[in-house]
Design a protein around this motif. Structure first.
Motif: not given
Lengths: 241, 84
Positions: B17, B40-41, B43-44, B46-48
């Protein structure tokens, strides 16, 4: 299938699957708005003669809301100068502000008078601001966001926060780059005096989100948000002052 | 899943990520200040994790994250709650 497609999580954080209340736009309107015509009429005098404002590219604005207006940030008067340039269209423009500012007697009064303010309670959680902006856009109005977050101390663009790219891609509405210049000389940070200096507001061509949404099918969502944000920054840099 | 295997998997996912090679990620390093990850990265990540493990990490947890170890601990805790 793109195994990197993480949009679901982002959309959840933005509240995109939650219904938009029917009163979403009206609930943010305060009584201060009735003073707005008077305040903008009074502001017209300095904006025409004392710190004359030149407006470029107004024809670039989408015919109807919603869209995201994304100007650089130089001064506390930036919102007023952009909204003044919009004429009646400013009535369908909202911006997100924290209670900290809105509850200050002097500043809060002027903010609520000059614009439609969407109140959020904390600055710590940036998703609350993005969620509020997403609801406004989904309800059919436009939002005003400074992607830098803070005022530039010297007029040069600061790095942009990626949240504006996230908001634009996930709501799918056009992102309008806006270049503000001159306001830093008219009302520098910390000043309550207005100095004479010309102002220019230059509205760029809207960035349509279709190609970016398409790109997200094969890329990491964050990378696309970041790309939109960087493209926006470059477009603002490219707008003449 | 054994703890070390989970930690290895998460490290691999985070590396992908944030585009930093696994060997350069110290589990105790601050991912924001030491690895240059913006919020925001973060957060990415956690999105992954949501995509991979079906974990909807709530926003208040996001604010508690500083290191890869923090990420691993949260995932471990949430997987345990899910009964995996």
């Amino acid at each position: 299938m793109n195994d990197q497609d993480t949009s679901g999580y982002w959309r959840k954080r933005l509240g995109m699957d939650e219904p938009v209340p029917a009163d979403e736009l009206t609930k943010h309107l305060s009584w201060h708005r009735h003073l707005r015509p008077l305040f903008y009429a009074a502001s017209s005098i300095p904006l025409r003669f004392y710190c004359p404002e030149k407006v470029l590219g107004l024809e670039n604005l989408p015919a109807k809301p919603p869209y995201i207006l994304a100007p650089n940030h130089l001064s506390t008067m930036d919102f007023v100068t952009v909204a003044w340039a919009l004429g009646k269209r400013k009535e369908k423009l909202y911006t997100v502000a924290t209670s900290f500012f809105l509850d200050q007697p002097f500043m809060g009064f002027f903010m609520k008078t000059y614009g439609n303010m969407v109140r959020i309670d904390t600055e710590r959680d940036f998703f609350s601001a993005l969620r509020a902006a997403a609801r406004i856009v989904r309800a059919g109005a436009s939002v005003f966001i400074h992607p830098e977050g803070l005022r530039s101390p010297d007029g040069n663009l600061l790095p942009f926060h990626t949240g504006v790219g996230l908001l634009a891609v996930e709501t799918g509405v056009p992102l309008v780059p806006v270049r503000i210049s001159g306001t830093i000389d008219v009302m520098p940070t910390g000043s309550i005096i207005i100095y004479p200096h010309p102002i220019t507001i230059n509205f760029g061509k809207p960035m349509e989100m279709g190609p970016y949404i398409e790109k997200k099918k094969t890329a990491q969502a964050y990378d696309v948000y970041k790309e939109v944000t960087e493209d926006l920054r470059q477009r603002i840099i490219g707008l003449s002052r | 899943m054994p703890d070390d295997q989970l930690a290895k998997e998460i490290k691999g996912l985070v590396s992908k990520v944030i585009k930093v090679p696994e060997e350069k990620i110290d589990v105790n390093a601050n991912i924001f200040t030491d690895l240059g990850v913006d919020s925001l990265l973060g957060v990415e990540i956690f999105a992954a994790l949501d995509k991979k493990y079906g974990l909807d990490v709530p926003e208040d947890k996001l604010a508690e994250i500083n290191t890869l170890n923090d990420v691993i601990n949260i995932v471990r805790e949430m997987l345990a709650k899910k009964g995996k």
